[in-house]
Design a protein around this motif. Structure first.
Motif, PDB file in Angstrom:
ATOM      1  N   PRO A  43      46.342  39.489  38.200  1.00 29.44           N
ATOM      2  CA  PRO A  43      45.240  39.701  39.247  1.00 29.44           C
ATOM      3  C   PRO A  43      46.090  40.277  40.552  1.00 29.44           C
ATOM      4  O   PRO A  43      46.995  39.880  40.848  1.00 29.44           O
ATOM      5  CB  PRO A  43      44.388  38.617  39.494  1.00 29.44           C
ATOM      6  N   GLU A  44      45.241  41.170  41.457  1.00 27.98           N
ATOM      7  CA  GLU A  44      45.916  41.828  42.447  1.00 27.98           C
ATOM      8  C   GLU A  44      46.289  40.478  43.578  1.00 27.98           C
ATOM      9  O   GLU A  44      47.443  40.633  43.965  1.00 27.98           O
ATOM     10  CB  GLU A  44      44.909  42.453  43.080  1.00 27.98           C
ATOM     11  N   ALA A  45      45.563  39.293  43.562  1.00 28.67           N
ATOM     12  CA  ALA A  45      45.873  38.284  44.414  1.00 28.67           C
ATOM     13  C   ALA A  45      46.804  37.316  43.689  1.00 28.67           C
ATOM     14  O   ALA A  45      47.239  36.261  44.415  1.00 28.67           O
ATOM     15  CB  ALA A  45      44.464  37.617  44.897  1.00 28.67           C
ATOM     16  N   GLY A  46      47.307  37.624  42.424  1.00 26.22           N
ATOM     17  CA  GLY A  46      48.074  36.554  41.526  1.00 26.22           C
ATOM     18  C   GLY A  46      47.127  35.607  40.897  1.00 26.22           C
ATOM     19  O   GLY A  46      45.853  35.489  41.270  1.00 26.22           O
ATOM     20  N   TRP A  47      47.622  34.788  39.974  1.00 29.53           N
ATOM     21  CA  TRP A  47      46.981  33.834  39.251  1.00 29.53           C
ATOM     22  C   TRP A  47      46.467  32.490  39.859  1.00 29.53           C
ATOM     23  O   TRP A  47      47.227  32.112  40.659  1.00 29.53           O
ATOM     24  CB  TRP A  47      47.734  33.435  37.834  1.00 29.53           C
TER      25      TRP A  47
END
Length: 300
Positions: A43-47
């Motif tokens: 995901p763009e924000a990280g997991w």
């Protein structure tokens, strides 16, 4: 009739999960870290990340609970995430001696050995264990996986549930979601209360956190059907008056929910006892840690 050859049998592995024996910086016995990273795009924000105590006992259940639900997020509201389960280099589900030390709040006490010829049992190492998670394990995970630092959860059962409470009270910004299943609040004359009181007196400004506490139906004053009439029936009934798992957890949830920035709840799981509640609450941890948010739906 089909024939199956055992000569070409292969071990059943936990999907997308690696195992690492992690020796802390100051030396000493290693922890066994089970690291599950989804195979899909980051995901763009990280997991989001779910940290779990008693890693040997929970990792398989946690991974499969997520895999079964995350493929159908619109029906389950569960997405994908990283799972970090902290266990020990043993063959069994638990290392009773080490977990007593790691998960017990300080100052702790000493108890007779579990078995003849083994070391005495000590509690009180929760501060050191939490420091290891925060100062060593989290940076190690972040160096290998893109994580969303704003979506970190901690799960613990029994002593692990007690540890989750201790962690909230002493490092409230460490995680945003906490799952304390059948927490041993009664332990050592409710030693956890002094940390609770300090937390209540100085709740950090701007704190936004969620705590889920739980107990099983047979952690109340009720016995399971298979326990009624058993040789240890009276002993169990007397022990229930001491542990009071459901009553203490319910009261803790009400007390925490009254604090600014804390959303706390209590769940009673029908038909479950202190050990059978484990897979049920592991699934609840997965649901809470990896709940799909509105802005995540485009990724599902």
């Amino acid at each position: 009739m089909s024939k199956i050859s055992m000569s070409n049998a292969m071990p059943a592995l936990i999907a997308d999960t690696t195992v690492h024996d992690f020796v802390p910086a100051q030396g000493g016995a290693p922890w066994r870290i089970f690291l599950h990273v989804p195979s899909g795009p980051v995901p763009e924000a990280g997991w989001p990340v779910l940290y779990m105590t008693d890693g040997n006992a929970v990792i398989g259940t946690a991974v499969d609970a997520m895999r079964a639900q995350a493929f159908y997020p619109t029906g389950t509201n569960v997405g994908w995430g990283v799972i970090v389960a902290i266990g020990y280099p043993v063959e069994g589900a638990y290392d009773p001696l080490r977990r007593s030390w790691d998960l017990g709040p300080p100052p702790g006490k000493a108890y007779p050995p579990f078995y003849e010829g083994t070391p005495e049992v000590r509690t009180g190492g929760a501060g050191e264990f939490l420091a290891f998670i925060e100062d060593e394990l989290k940076p190690w995970v972040a160096s290998r996986v893109a994580v969303d630092a704003s979506r970190q959860a901690l799960y613990g059962h029994s002593f692990g549930g007690l540890f989750a409470l201790y962690a909230l009270f002493t490092r409230p910004s460490s995680f945003q979601t906490w799952i304390a299943a059948s927490p041993a609040i009664y332990w050592e004359d409710r030693a956890i209360d002094r940390f609770l009181e300090a937390f209540e007196a100085a709740v950090p400004d701007g704190l936004t956190t969620t705590m889920i506490l739980s107990a099983g139906e047979y952690e109340t004053d009720k016995l399971a059907s298979f326990q009624i009439g058993a040789e240890d029936e009276e002993k169990r009934l007397q022990q229930k008056k001491v542990t009071r798992t459901d009553a203490f957890a319910r009261a803790m949830a009400e007390r925490l929910d009254a604090l600014p920035g804390v959303r706390a709840s209590f769940e009673l799981h029908a038909g479950e006892n202190h050990m059978s509640i484990l897979p049920v609450t592991v699934n609840r941890a997965v649901q809470a840690a990896f709940a799909v948010r509105e802005k995540d739906t485009a990724l599902c």
